[in-house]
Design an enzyme around this catalytic site. Structure first.
Site, PDB file in Angstrom:
ATOM      1  N   CYS A  13       0.817  -1.230   0.000  1.00 49.86           N
ATOM      2  CA  CYS A  13       0.000   0.000   0.000  1.00 49.86           C
ATOM      3  C   CYS A  13       0.849   1.278   0.000  1.00 49.86           C
ATOM      4  O   CYS A  13       1.603   1.548   0.937  1.00 49.86           O
ATOM      5  CB  CYS A  13      -0.952   0.015   1.185  1.00 49.86           C
ATOM      6  SG  CYS A  13      -1.966   1.508   1.196  1.00 49.86           S
ATOM      7  N   VAL A  53      -6.341   0.345   4.970  1.00 49.25           N
ATOM      8  CA  VAL A  53      -5.085   0.747   5.597  1.00 49.25           C
ATOM      9  C   VAL A  53      -4.635   2.035   4.907  1.00 49.25           C
ATOM     10  O   VAL A  53      -5.001   2.271   3.757  1.00 49.25           O
ATOM     11  CB  VAL A  53      -4.004  -0.352   5.452  1.00 49.25           C
ATOM     12  CG1 VAL A  53      -4.324  -1.544   6.318  1.00 49.25           C
ATOM     13  CG2 VAL A  53      -3.790  -0.772   4.002  1.00 49.25           C
ATOM     14  N   GLU A  66      -7.171   7.065   7.474  1.00 50.46           N
ATOM     15  CA  GLU A  66      -6.885   7.922   6.315  1.00 50.46           C
ATOM     16  C   GLU A  66      -5.462   8.504   6.411  1.00 50.46           C
ATOM     17  O   GLU A  66      -5.106   9.165   7.391  1.00 50.46           O
ATOM     18  CB  GLU A  66      -7.903   9.062   6.158  1.00 50.46           C
ATOM     19  CG  GLU A  66      -9.228   8.613   5.581  1.00 50.46           C
ATOM     20  CD  GLU A  66      -9.115   8.186   4.118  1.00 50.46           C
ATOM     21  OE1 GLU A  66      -8.591   8.929   3.275  1.00 50.46           O
ATOM     22  OE2 GLU A  66      -9.554   7.072   3.817  1.00 50.46           O
ATOM     23  N   SER A  67      -4.694   8.273   5.354  1.00 52.69           N
ATOM     24  CA  SER A  67      -3.274   8.652   5.397  1.00 52.69           C
ATOM     25  C   SER A  67      -3.063  10.154   5.591  1.00 52.69           C
ATOM     26  O   SER A  67      -2.132  10.555   6.301  1.00 52.69           O
ATOM     27  CB  SER A  67      -2.559   8.180   4.128  1.00 52.69           C
ATOM     28  OG  SER A  67      -3.071   8.826   2.988  1.00 52.69           O
TER      29      SER A  67
HETATM   30  N1  LIG Z   1      -7.762   7.474   0.967  1.00 47.90           N
HETATM   31  C1  LIG Z   1      -7.092   6.399   1.664  1.00 47.90           C
HETATM   32  C2  LIG Z   1      -6.695   5.342   0.649  1.00 47.90           C
HETATM   33  C3  LIG Z   1      -6.114   4.111   1.333  1.00 47.90           C
HETATM   34  C4  LIG Z   1      -6.298   2.882   0.460  1.00 47.90           C
HETATM   35  O1  LIG Z   1      -6.782   2.945  -0.685  1.00 47.90           O
HETATM   36  N2  LIG Z   1      -5.909   1.717   1.016  1.00 47.90           N
HETATM   37  C5  LIG Z   1      -6.089   0.484   0.303  1.00 47.90           C
HETATM   38  C6  LIG Z   1      -4.762  -0.264   0.154  1.00 47.90           C
HETATM   39  S1  LIG Z   1      -3.558   0.700  -0.707  1.00 47.90           S
HETATM   40  C7  LIG Z   1      -7.003  -0.432   1.103  1.00 47.90           C
HETATM   41  O2  LIG Z   1      -6.875  -0.540   2.294  1.00 47.90           O
HETATM   42  N3  LIG Z   1      -7.923  -1.110   0.420  1.00 47.90           N
HETATM   43  C8  LIG Z   1      -8.758  -2.085   1.045  1.00 47.90           C
HETATM   44  C9  LIG Z   1     -10.172  -1.997   0.595  1.00 47.90           C
HETATM   45  O3  LIG Z   1     -10.538  -1.000  -0.073  1.00 47.90           O
HETATM   46  O4  LIG Z   1     -10.917  -2.931   0.881  1.00 47.90           O
HETATM   47  C10 LIG Z   1      -5.881   6.930   2.411  1.00 47.90           C
HETATM   48  O5  LIG Z   1      -5.301   7.937   1.968  1.00 47.90           O
HETATM   49  O6  LIG Z   1      -5.534   6.362   3.464  1.00 47.90           O
END
Ligand SMILES: N[C@@H](CCC(=O)N[C@@H](CS)C(=O)NCC(=O)O)C(=O)O
Length: 234
Positions: A13, A53, A66-67
């Site tokens: 990620c 994550v 949220e990052s």
């Molecule tokens: N907007 C979120 C995006 C985080 C994101 O897309 N994480 C993905 C992995 S890179 C995730 O956890 N996906 C799991 C899902 O959507 O089920 C951030 O900035 O934290």
């Protein structure tokens, strides 16, 4: 020994990497817990309202999600700020962190493209974003904000890392004739916080992910492997 922060992670990620890079830049030791996103544990589902994550578990057992807010929280509370002091500059940096997220969406479009035309379209969309960056980065470099490593750099390290793997099997040409972006990419690749934000098996895991995609880029990877099997993961 346990540390005050635990970063709830997934090995590939790029958003998790942003938080890991910012923690490392501030020399904050932290624990990491890796989640199988295809089989999310109940505690994770309870702690992550969006099921994503990164999460940051803080010392008082609260989870941040949220990052962007996670990174801002670390920046505001730990060591010297990576964001600029000037409000206009700071807002501009936040906008370029979002720009990096849009590039990540574009990378997703690239590796998901089912046919050559959609692959080329995704490649050109990415290329135009990097063309913009080449005009935006200062000529002196080496980072987004000259010699000052910032949160924008933490967002772009993981972006360039995808291309380090893609470059092993295809010549996308996305960075051709973009000298400032190319120099920035090299500077981020050797920055310890960026290099150490992933595990040693990152490239192998990304190749396995690409293999499972069954998309146009999977075909490019497989044909490169059949010519030179050194990187084969099967
Ligand atoms: N907007 C979120 C995006 C985080 C994101 O897309 N994480 C993905 C992995 S890179 C995730 O956890 N996906 C799991 C899902 O959507 O089920 C951030 O900035 O934290």
């Amino acid at each position: 020994m346990t540390y005050p922060f635990t970063l709830i992670s997934h090995s590939l990620c790029p958003y998790v990497q942003r938080a890991a890079i910012v923690l490392a830049e501030k020399s904050i030791p932290f624990d990491r817990t890796y989640i199988d996103l295809s089989d999310k544990p109940d505690w994770f589902k309870a702690a992550s309202p969006l099921g994503k994550v990164p999460l940051l578990k803080t010392g008082n057992h609260r989870y941040l999600f949220e990052s962007a807010p996670i990174v801002e929280f670390i920046d505001e509370t730990q060591a010297e700020r990576l964001h600029p002091d000037d409000p206009v500059e700071r807002a501009t940096h936040r906008a370029y962190v979002e720009f990096a997220s849009q590039i990540l969406n574009g990378i997703g479009a690239l590796y998901s493209a089912a046919d050559e035309q959609s692959f080329e379209n995704a490649k050109h969309a990415l290329r135009s974003k990097f063309e913009h960056l080449d005009t935006r980065i200062d000529a002196t470099g080496p980072y987004f904000d000259r010699d000052r490593f910032s949160i924008v750099d933490a967002a772009f390290g993981p972006v360039f890392r995808y291309f380090d793997v893609f470059d092993t099997f295809t010549d996308l040409g996305i960075f051709n004739d973009l000298p400032r972006v190319r120099r920035w990419r090299c500077a981020l690749a050797v920055r310890p916080s960026v290099a150490n934000a992933v595990t040693n098996d990152y490239a192998t895991l990304l190749r396995a992910f690409v293999l499972k995609k069954g998309s146009w880029i999977t075909g490019l990877m497989l044909s490169a492997e059949s010519e030179s099997p050194a990187h084969s993961i099967r």
